[in-house]
Write a protein that holds these residues in place. Sequence first.
Motif, PDB file in Angstrom:
ATOM      1  N   THR A 160       0.834  -1.193   0.000  1.00 23.68           N
ATOM      2  CA  THR A 160       0.000   0.000   0.000  1.00 23.68           C
ATOM      3  C   THR A 160       0.876   1.253   0.000  1.00 23.68           C
ATOM      4  OG1 THR A 160      -0.076   0.254   2.399  1.00 23.68           O
ATOM      5  CG2 THR A 160      -1.678  -1.261   1.396  1.00 23.68           C
ATOM      6  N   PRO A 161       0.301   2.393  -0.306  1.00 23.26           N
ATOM      7  CA  PRO A 161       1.086   3.637  -0.231  1.00 23.26           C
ATOM      8  C   PRO A 161       1.664   3.869   1.164  1.00 23.26           C
ATOM      9  CG  PRO A 161      -0.894   4.018  -1.512  1.00 23.26           C
ATOM     10  CD  PRO A 161      -1.010   2.637  -0.936  1.00 23.26           C
ATOM     11  N   GLY A 162       0.972   3.375   2.176  1.00 25.21           N
ATOM     12  CA  GLY A 162       1.462   3.547   3.538  1.00 25.21           C
ATOM     13  C   GLY A 162       2.520   2.553   3.944  1.00 25.21           C
ATOM     14  N   GLY A 163       2.764   1.561   3.077  1.00 26.04           N
ATOM     15  CA  GLY A 163       3.834   0.614   3.359  1.00 26.04           C
ATOM     16  C   GLY A 163       3.390  -0.737   3.887  1.00 26.04           C
ATOM     17  N   THR A 164       2.086  -0.964   3.974  1.00 25.43           N
ATOM     18  CA  THR A 164       1.598  -2.266   4.429  1.00 25.43           C
ATOM     19  C   THR A 164       1.732  -3.286   3.307  1.00 25.43           C
ATOM     20  OG1 THR A 164       0.035  -1.224   5.934  1.00 25.43           O
ATOM     21  CG2 THR A 164      -0.377  -3.514   5.337  1.00 25.43           C
ATOM     22  N   THR A 165       2.228  -4.460   3.668  1.00 27.60           N
ATOM     23  CA  THR A 165       2.422  -5.516   2.684  1.00 27.60           C
ATOM     24  C   THR A 165       1.531  -6.709   2.990  1.00 27.60           C
ATOM     25  OG1 THR A 165       4.244  -6.460   3.958  1.00 27.60           O
ATOM     26  CG2 THR A 165       4.810  -4.848   2.262  1.00 27.60           C
ATOM     27  N   THR A 166       1.161  -7.428   1.941  1.00 26.60           N
ATOM     28  CA  THR A 166       0.472  -8.699   2.082  1.00 26.60           C
ATOM     29  C   THR A 166       1.091  -9.672   1.099  1.00 26.60           C
ATOM     30  OG1 THR A 166      -1.239  -8.231   0.438  1.00 26.60           O
ATOM     31  CG2 THR A 166      -1.718  -7.583   2.701  1.00 26.60           C
ATOM     32  N   TYR A 167       1.008 -10.954   1.420  1.00 30.34           N
ATOM     33  CA  TYR A 167       1.601 -11.987   0.577  1.00 30.34           C
ATOM     34  C   TYR A 167       0.678 -13.185   0.474  1.00 30.34           C
ATOM     35  CZ  TYR A 167       5.825  -9.288   1.394  1.00 30.34           C
ATOM     36  OH  TYR A 167       6.746  -8.270   1.452  1.00 30.34           O
ATOM     37  N   ALA A 168       0.719 -13.826  -0.684  1.00 26.56           N
ATOM     38  CA  ALA A 168       0.050 -15.110  -0.819  1.00 26.56           C
ATOM     39  C   ALA A 168       0.723 -16.104   0.116  1.00 26.56           C
ATOM     40  CB  ALA A 168       0.144 -15.591  -2.261  1.00 26.56           C
ATOM     41  N   ASP A 169      -0.059 -17.028   0.639  1.00 21.02           N
ATOM     42  CA  ASP A 169       0.495 -18.006   1.576  1.00 21.02           C
ATOM     43  C   ASP A 169       1.673 -18.764   0.980  1.00 21.02           C
ATOM     44  OD1 ASP A 169      -2.692 -18.976   3.108  1.00 21.02           O
ATOM     45  OD2 ASP A 169      -1.324 -17.308   3.518  1.00 21.02           O
ATOM     46  N   SER A 170       1.610 -19.008  -0.310  1.00 20.77           N
ATOM     47  CA  SER A 170       2.642 -19.821  -0.965  1.00 20.77           C
ATOM     48  C   SER A 170       4.005 -19.138  -1.013  1.00 20.77           C
ATOM     49  CB  SER A 170       2.203 -20.184  -2.379  1.00 20.77           C
ATOM     50  OG  SER A 170       1.958 -19.007  -3.133  1.00 20.77           O
ATOM     51  N   VAL A 171       4.041 -17.810  -0.825  1.00 20.47           N
ATOM     52  CA  VAL A 171       5.316 -17.101  -0.916  1.00 20.47           C
ATOM     53  C   VAL A 171       5.684 -16.405   0.382  1.00 20.47           C
ATOM     54  CG1 VAL A 171       4.890 -16.731  -3.371  1.00 20.47           C
ATOM     55  CG2 VAL A 171       4.411 -14.873  -1.760  1.00 20.47           C
ATOM     56  N   LYS A 172       4.808 -16.463   1.361  1.00 19.91           N
ATOM     57  CA  LYS A 172       5.035 -15.762   2.623  1.00 19.91           C
ATOM     58  C   LYS A 172       6.335 -16.254   3.263  1.00 19.91           C
ATOM     59  CE  LYS A 172       1.145 -14.865   4.448  1.00 19.91           C
ATOM     60  NZ  LYS A 172      -0.147 -14.993   5.145  1.00 19.91           N
ATOM     61  N   SER A 207      14.721 -18.426  -1.727  1.00 16.34           N
ATOM     62  CA  SER A 207      14.319 -19.832  -1.558  1.00 16.34           C
ATOM     63  C   SER A 207      13.333 -20.246  -2.644  1.00 16.34           C
ATOM     64  CB  SER A 207      13.703 -20.042  -0.169  1.00 16.34           C
ATOM     65  OG  SER A 207      14.604 -19.675   0.846  1.00 16.34           O
ATOM     66  N   LEU A 208      13.679 -19.957  -3.856  1.00 18.14           N
ATOM     67  CA  LEU A 208      12.775 -20.236  -4.962  1.00 18.14           C
ATOM     68  C   LEU A 208      12.542 -21.725  -5.134  1.00 18.14           C
ATOM     69  CD1 LEU A 208      14.009 -17.473  -7.372  1.00 18.14           C
ATOM     70  CD2 LEU A 208      11.631 -17.803  -6.658  1.00 18.14           C
ATOM     71  N   GLU A 209      11.324 -22.038  -5.526  1.00 16.87           N
ATOM     72  CA  GLU A 209      10.894 -23.420  -5.708  1.00 16.87           C
ATOM     73  C   GLU A 209      10.409 -23.605  -7.148  1.00 16.87           C
ATOM     74  OE1 GLU A 209       7.729 -23.605  -2.894  1.00 16.87           O
ATOM     75  OE2 GLU A 209       9.062 -23.514  -1.128  1.00 16.87           O
ATOM     76  N   PRO A 210      10.440 -24.834  -7.641  1.00 17.04           N
ATOM     77  CA  PRO A 210       9.940 -25.056  -9.011  1.00 17.04           C
ATOM     78  C   PRO A 210       8.508 -24.538  -9.203  1.00 17.04           C
ATOM     79  CG  PRO A 210      11.149 -26.967  -8.270  1.00 17.04           C
ATOM     80  CD  PRO A 210      11.054 -26.047  -7.083  1.00 17.04           C
ATOM     81  N   GLU A 211       7.723 -24.566  -8.133  1.00 18.95           N
ATOM     82  CA  GLU A 211       6.331 -24.092  -8.217  1.00 18.95           C
ATOM     83  C   GLU A 211       6.237 -22.586  -8.425  1.00 18.95           C
ATOM     84  OE1 GLU A 211       6.628 -27.956  -6.568  1.00 18.95           O
ATOM     85  OE2 GLU A 211       7.537 -26.102  -5.811  1.00 18.95           O
ATOM     86  N   ASP A 212       7.340 -21.876  -8.255  1.00 21.03           N
ATOM     87  CA  ASP A 212       7.364 -20.426  -8.506  1.00 21.03           C
ATOM     88  C   ASP A 212       7.543 -20.109  -9.990  1.00 21.03           C
ATOM     89  OD1 ASP A 212       9.285 -20.187  -5.501  1.00 21.03           O
ATOM     90  OD2 ASP A 212       7.145 -19.732  -5.741  1.00 21.03           O
ATOM     91  N   THR A 213       7.790 -21.114 -10.796  1.00 28.10           N
ATOM     92  CA  THR A 213       7.963 -20.899 -12.226  1.00 28.10           C
ATOM     93  C   THR A 213       6.699 -20.289 -12.825  1.00 28.10           C
ATOM     94  OG1 THR A 213       9.574 -22.677 -12.468  1.00 28.10           O
ATOM     95  CG2 THR A 213       8.333 -22.040 -14.442  1.00 28.10           C
ATOM     96  N   ALA A 214       6.849 -19.135 -13.441  1.00 29.42           N
ATOM     97  CA  ALA A 214       5.710 -18.403 -14.000  1.00 29.42           C
ATOM     98  C   ALA A 214       6.227 -17.129 -14.648  1.00 29.42           C
ATOM     99  CB  ALA A 214       4.704 -18.050 -12.914  1.00 29.42           C
ATOM    100  N   LYS A 215       5.343 -16.449 -15.339  1.00 33.34           N
ATOM    101  CA  LYS A 215       5.651 -15.094 -15.791  1.00 33.34           C
ATOM    102  C   LYS A 215       5.087 -14.137 -14.741  1.00 33.34           C
ATOM    103  CE  LYS A 215       6.277 -13.969 -20.025  1.00 33.34           C
ATOM    104  NZ  LYS A 215       6.146 -13.638 -21.470  1.00 33.34           N
ATOM    105  N   TYR A 216       5.905 -13.184 -14.347  1.00 29.89           N
ATOM    106  CA  TYR A 216       5.546 -12.273 -13.280  1.00 29.89           C
ATOM    107  C   TYR A 216       5.242 -10.885 -13.845  1.00 29.89           C
ATOM    108  CZ  TYR A 216       6.883 -15.661  -9.749  1.00 29.89           C
ATOM    109  OH  TYR A 216       6.937 -16.780  -8.951  1.00 29.89           O
ATOM    110  N   TYR A 217       4.200 -10.278 -13.304  1.00 26.73           N
ATOM    111  CA  TYR A 217       3.730  -8.974 -13.744  1.00 26.73           C
ATOM    112  C   TYR A 217       3.509  -8.072 -12.542  1.00 26.73           C
ATOM    113  CZ  TYR A 217       2.282 -11.711 -17.872  1.00 26.73           C
ATOM    114  OH  TYR A 217       2.245 -12.540 -18.966  1.00 26.73           O
ATOM    115  N   CYS A 218       3.582  -6.776 -12.762  1.00 25.68           N
ATOM    116  CA  CYS A 218       3.157  -5.832 -11.742  1.00 25.68           C
ATOM    117  C   CYS A 218       1.979  -5.027 -12.288  1.00 25.68           C
ATOM    118  CB  CYS A 218       4.295  -4.897 -11.335  1.00 25.68           C
ATOM    119  SG  CYS A 218       4.904  -3.831 -12.658  1.00 25.68           S
ATOM    120  N   ASN A 219       1.209  -4.492 -11.369  1.00 23.91           N
ATOM    121  CA  ASN A 219       0.083  -3.651 -11.726  1.00 23.91           C
ATOM    122  C   ASN A 219      -0.437  -3.038 -10.439  1.00 23.91           C
ATOM    123  OD1 ASN A 219      -2.227  -2.512 -13.080  1.00 23.91           O
ATOM    124  ND2 ASN A 219      -2.145  -4.215 -14.532  1.00 23.91           N
TER     125      ASN A 219
END
Length: 114
Positions: A52-64, A84-96
């Motif tokens: 968030t603009p205030g600096g609060t972060t959230t994460y999906a359980d799989s990457v927390k 600690s990357l895992e094979p399950e992290d394989t993907a194309k990553y985007y920001c928005n």
Amino acid sequence: QVQLVESGGGLVQPGGSLRLSCAASGSIFRFYVMGWFRQAPGKQRTLVATLTPGGTTTYADSVKGRFTISRDNAKNTAYLQMNSLEPEDTAKYYCNTNPPGLSWGQGTQITVSS
């Protein structure tokens, strides 16, 4: 409209680290919730982390505990530190923004494989 350009992807072995960057053409990070998303082949795009603009972060359980989202307002750039990357992290990553409100960039491919 603000353009987004993701970079920093690549091939990495399991347990390795990468840092992704998301460069915006305008000053959006201080006003909007930013998110990193990923899409694996044949799967839907999912939200990985938010900041968030205030600096609060959230994460999906799989990457927390492994991924960290951050930003540099002066550079109009957001980051995703991935450890600690895992094979399950394989993907194309985007920001928005979150919810997504800008045109999607080209993304950056992460492949985790030995």
